[in-house]
Design an enzyme around this catalytic site. Sequence first.
Site, PDB file in Angstrom:
ATOM      1  N   GLY A 216       0.819  -1.205   0.000  1.00  0.00           N
ATOM      2  CA  GLY A 216       0.000   0.000   0.000  1.00  0.00           C
ATOM      3  C   GLY A 216       0.851   1.253   0.000  1.00  0.00           C
ATOM      4  CB  SER A 217       0.095   4.631   1.287  1.00  0.00           C
ATOM      5  OG  SER A 217      -1.079   4.801   0.525  1.00  0.00           O
ATOM      6  CB  ILE A 218       4.753   1.882   3.442  1.00  0.00           C
ATOM      7  CG1 ILE A 218       4.699   0.451   2.881  1.00  0.00           C
ATOM      8  CG2 ILE A 218       3.928   2.028   4.709  1.00  0.00           C
ATOM      9  CD1 ILE A 218       5.369  -0.576   3.782  1.00  0.00           C
ATOM     10  CG  PHE A 219       5.718   0.816  -3.339  1.00  0.00           C
ATOM     11  CD1 PHE A 219       6.723  -0.135  -3.270  1.00  0.00           C
ATOM     12  CD2 PHE A 219       5.495   1.459  -4.545  1.00  0.00           C
ATOM     13  CE1 PHE A 219       7.494  -0.442  -4.371  1.00  0.00           C
ATOM     14  CE2 PHE A 219       6.269   1.165  -5.665  1.00  0.00           C
ATOM     15  CZ  PHE A 219       7.272   0.210  -5.574  1.00  0.00           C
ATOM     16  CE  LYS A 220       0.078   6.593  -1.977  1.00  0.00           C
ATOM     17  NZ  LYS A 220      -1.070   7.202  -1.275  1.00  0.00           N
TER      18      LYS A 220
END
Length: 473
Positions: A216-220
Amino acid sequence: MNKSIKFASSFALLLVMVLLANLTWIQGFREDDLANNPLNGRAFLEMKSTPRGQISAGGQVLAESFQDDDGLYQRRYISSPEAFGPVVGYLSDIYGAAGLESGFNSVLNGTDSSLFTSRWLDVISGQPARGANIELTLNPELQQTAYDQLTQNGYEGAVVALRPSTGEVLAMASSPGFDPNGIVDPQTADSAWGDYTSNPESPLLNHATQESLPPGSIFKIITTAAALEHGYSASTTVTAASEVTLPNTNTTLTNYGGQACAGGGTTTFLTAFSLSCNTAFVETGIDVGVDALRKSAADFGVGQTYDLGIDNVPGGLGTIPDDAALGQSSIGQRDVEMTALQAAIMAATVSNGGVRMKPYLVSRVTGQDLKELSSTKPESAGGIAPEIAGQITELMESSERSTYGYSGVQIASKTGTAEHGDEGTPPHNWYVAFSNDVAVAVLVKNGGGYGTGATGGRVSAPIGRTVLHAAGG
């Protein structure tokens, strides 16, 4: 000499030559294979007749050998075995070995080539054969805190804490855990093994290293690194729309809850990161391109494994055939997968000024007299430019302020809420953060009991902050 005697002599000579050739082959080329064959009863008896080295952490003995009534050595696990079980593993007469018991088996049983000198010194001095000890980097108090934070809440997942400047693994908790004593004891082995292997939550699996899931958004953080390398900055203008249509499709992708980001229209890259705006990162990922995204992921170690002495899986980005897939991958969805260990390494790399250090669990090997035989030296494994790491740190500090505020401690963080399965499946919840040379990653699977409304900020962030505080961060 008559013909029959000559034939018999020649045949006998041939048999002797075959025997010699076979002995040469066995002694010269197959000795190790046969000696280590699990069906070799003599090897098994020899192993059980030799005291195996201890496994310890922070002065606490986690695993040791003891002599039974038959004079054979058995294994037992002492300090908080369930909290350490997925890392330490087990050594069972029936079910074999796992974890560090397997990965460092030759060191613990004393047969490793690195112990050649100490082994011969024992022979010369008349000392009995013994295995070497391994001392872990784990902090027992921090390990227990991480494990308790997961289990006391009934969560299935993992917590990993690292020392960014060295790569030392300070905590690696996996929930549910297991007690290796049940598997090692012949009286309970079958029952314990049956219970653990039939449990759908897979307690024998180290959820921190052996399970890769959509981040999810930690990959941002990775998408941000790619963007910053291609000219983006905190002030770059990006979309703040509530939804975007993926290129060449009729599929729309929305922000969390379908809300516009910062009021809609456009906003800055800083605000988009702080508020975790999906639409901005979809367009950003497509703009920088698939090659840049893959390179950035590789720089952070996604797709790689490490020689930790325990099994760990590589994760990866999967296939990205077009811009629609690229947009989804840029927010850590579609086929993107990471482990909790890789998530912690990602945060640690940013914390360490862009230098990614190889993680390690064993700090040193000692003899039975506790004298050091070898130690692990910190080693870099690549990373990102220091100026990029500095900019991401500022963005992560802004994200932490948006989620929690500082509460007296400056923390840099990013949350993630990863969809998987159908629309009714609760998401996986992530939190990565660092403070004062400690980096942490928290994974809580399937919403942690909070249903489809679970978020990384609600479920995983409190655990991460507790671990950081316990570590003095």
